[in-house]
Design a protein around this motif. Structure first.
Motif, PDB file in Angstrom:
ATOM      1  N   SER A 112      26.230 -51.689  37.393  1.00  0.00           N
ATOM      2  CA  SER A 112      25.121 -50.825  37.771  1.00  0.00           C
ATOM      3  C   SER A 112      25.566 -49.367  37.819  1.00  0.00           C
ATOM      4  O   SER A 112      26.567 -49.039  38.461  1.00  0.00           O
ATOM      5  CB  SER A 112      24.565 -51.233  39.141  1.00  0.00           C
ATOM      6  N   GLU A 168      24.089 -47.237  39.424  1.00  0.00           N
ATOM      7  CA  GLU A 168      23.697 -46.739  40.747  1.00  0.00           C
ATOM      8  C   GLU A 168      24.715 -47.096  41.826  1.00  0.00           C
ATOM      9  O   GLU A 168      24.639 -46.567  42.932  1.00  0.00           O
ATOM     10  CB  GLU A 168      22.325 -47.313  41.130  1.00  0.00           C
ATOM     11  N   ASP A 169      25.623 -48.013  41.541  1.00  0.00           N
ATOM     12  CA  ASP A 169      26.574 -48.480  42.558  1.00  0.00           C
ATOM     13  C   ASP A 169      27.969 -48.550  41.959  1.00  0.00           C
ATOM     14  O   ASP A 169      28.232 -49.349  41.051  1.00  0.00           O
ATOM     15  CB  ASP A 169      26.146 -49.865  43.069  1.00  0.00           C
ATOM     16  N   GLN A 199      23.808 -42.442  38.278  1.00  0.00           N
ATOM     17  CA  GLN A 199      22.421 -42.253  38.664  1.00  0.00           C
ATOM     18  C   GLN A 199      22.293 -41.207  39.776  1.00  0.00           C
ATOM     19  O   GLN A 199      21.367 -40.396  39.780  1.00  0.00           O
ATOM     20  CB  GLN A 199      21.808 -43.587  39.126  1.00  0.00           C
ATOM     21  N   VAL A 200      23.254 -41.209  40.689  1.00  0.00           N
ATOM     22  CA  VAL A 200      23.242 -40.218  41.773  1.00  0.00           C
ATOM     23  C   VAL A 200      23.531 -38.829  41.214  1.00  0.00           C
ATOM     24  O   VAL A 200      22.963 -37.832  41.671  1.00  0.00           O
ATOM     25  CB  VAL A 200      24.257 -40.602  42.865  1.00  0.00           C
TER      26      VAL A 200
END
Length: 381
Positions: A206, A208-209, A228-229
């Motif tokens: 992911s 995001e993680d 994503q961040v």
């Protein structure tokens, strides 16, 4: 280099003699261990296992594949680096080191289901080539490394299957299935087609993680900001710092400039990953006509969010295949190559986003035509 290693995960290419691993339940308990030679498996089973391990080297650099760097002190005296070296040098035959790694992973990983930790060691005779492209047999380097994959194990639901040869149905029972990895790492990193003991390459499925607890436990390092961040942070600080100057045209130009850099880098076939600095982004904003004080405000936000000397991958900041305009009630997606179709106007004192629609217009999948009697807008801002 990553693509070069990925090509090794075929039965005839690699020198992986065995795969080690353990099965962990949701109570963080090791239920069973695996120490199996690939030769003892059926061919299709071995290929399937190599395909799962290969997934740990998939995805985009800076997004799914993250560089984690060790300090000189860690390489010289750090316990975490010593453990990784013991695993590498023993080709995973050091049982104490293997179980020490299992424990670090189990204590730091949070997955909603049971999972397997898989380990595989390989030695690669890296071919060298002269300026004329000819292979130099006497200049090979041996790259010894190991790969770690953390793979969820999920329960496959019972199903009804049909066997054509017997012309009948059979029910298949619920079974446990090994899924592609959620996270993992390669040690050491393969940089400039050589071993880099100061780096490891981490994998996250992911964007995001990036599993900061896992990276801290194994490498005592700070996890890079998730891709994503990075994108969300860049978008937020662009709107905040540029303020009233942040028009559709400014965001559109920033998107175009970064997409052009990505396209040019791809066309050049440059091996080094593309990065942009604060200076690059400030130059893009200045070129859009953003006021100097707004550019300076962006610069200060960049330092606060990313760090003054940070180099960012533009692929993490913009989506080259996606351009979107959004209001609380309407979302418009535009082909990035046709941003020229967008106009902003003020009509009757109200702001509007206009999309030129020449042909191929559909409403709920139904082709429609915009007739001659459609009212025309007046008053361009």
């Amino acid at each position: 280099e990553v693509a070069e290693l990925r090509r090794r995960f075929r039965p005839e290419k690699n020198s992986i003699s065995r795969v080690r691993g353990c099965y962990v339940n949701d109570q963080k308990e090791i239920i069973s261990e695996l120490n199996q030679t690939l030769g003892a498996m059926r061919e299709e089973e071995g290929q399937a296992l190599l395909a799962i391990l290969k997934k740990t080297l998939s995805g985009a650099l800076g997004k799914n594949l993250l560089d984690v760097e060790f300090t000189t002190q860690q390489v010289l005296q750090g316990e975490e680096h010593k453990l990784l070296m013991a695993l590498r040098n023993s080709h995973l035959e050091d049982d104490e080191a293997v179980h020490g790694l299992y424990r670090k992973i189990i204590d730091s990983v949070q997955l909603p289901e049971n999972y397997m930790i898989l380990l595989a060691a390989d030695s690669y005779d890296v071919p060298a080539f002269g300026k004329d492209g000819a292979r130099q047999e006497d200049a090979q380097e041996v790259f010894s490394y190991f790969l770690c994959s953390v793979c969820p194990v999920k329960l496959k639901k019972p199903a009804l299957s049909y066997y054509a040869k017997e012309s009948r149905f059979f029910s298949t029972a619920a079974d446990l299935v090994l899924c592609p990895p959620e996270l993992g790492f390669l040690f050491p990193a393969f940089d400039d087609r050589s071993a880099n003991l100061y780096n490891t390459l981490c994998y996250t499925r992911s964007a995001e993680d990036n599993h900061p607890a896992f990276i801290d436990a194994l490498f005592k390092a700070e996890a890079p900001m998730p891709a994503q961040v990075q994108k969300e942070t860049f978008q937020s600080m662009l709107g905040y710092a540029v303020g009233e100057d942040c028009s559709v045209q400014v965001v559109q130009t920033v998107h175009e400039e970064l997409c052009n850099l990505i396209a040019e880098h791809k066309a050049s076939r440059e091996q080094e990953p593309l990065t942009v600095t604060k200076a690059t982004l400030k130059g893009v904003l200045a070129g859009c006509g953003v006021a100097e004080e707004r550019v300076e405000a962006f610069s200060q936000e960049f330092d606060a969010q990313f760090g003054e000397d940070s180099q960012l991958r533009p692929q993490n900041l913009v989506d080259t295949g996606h351009f979107q305009l959004k209001t609380p009630d309407v979302t418009i997606r535009v082909n990035p190559d046709r941003k020229d179709l967008i106009e902003t106007r003020r009509i009757g004192g109200n702001p509007y986003i206009l999309i030129r629609a020449d042909e191929g217009v559909e409403v709920n999948g139904v082709p429609v035509r915009i007739g001659e009697k459609e009212p025309e807008a007046e008053g361009v801002s």
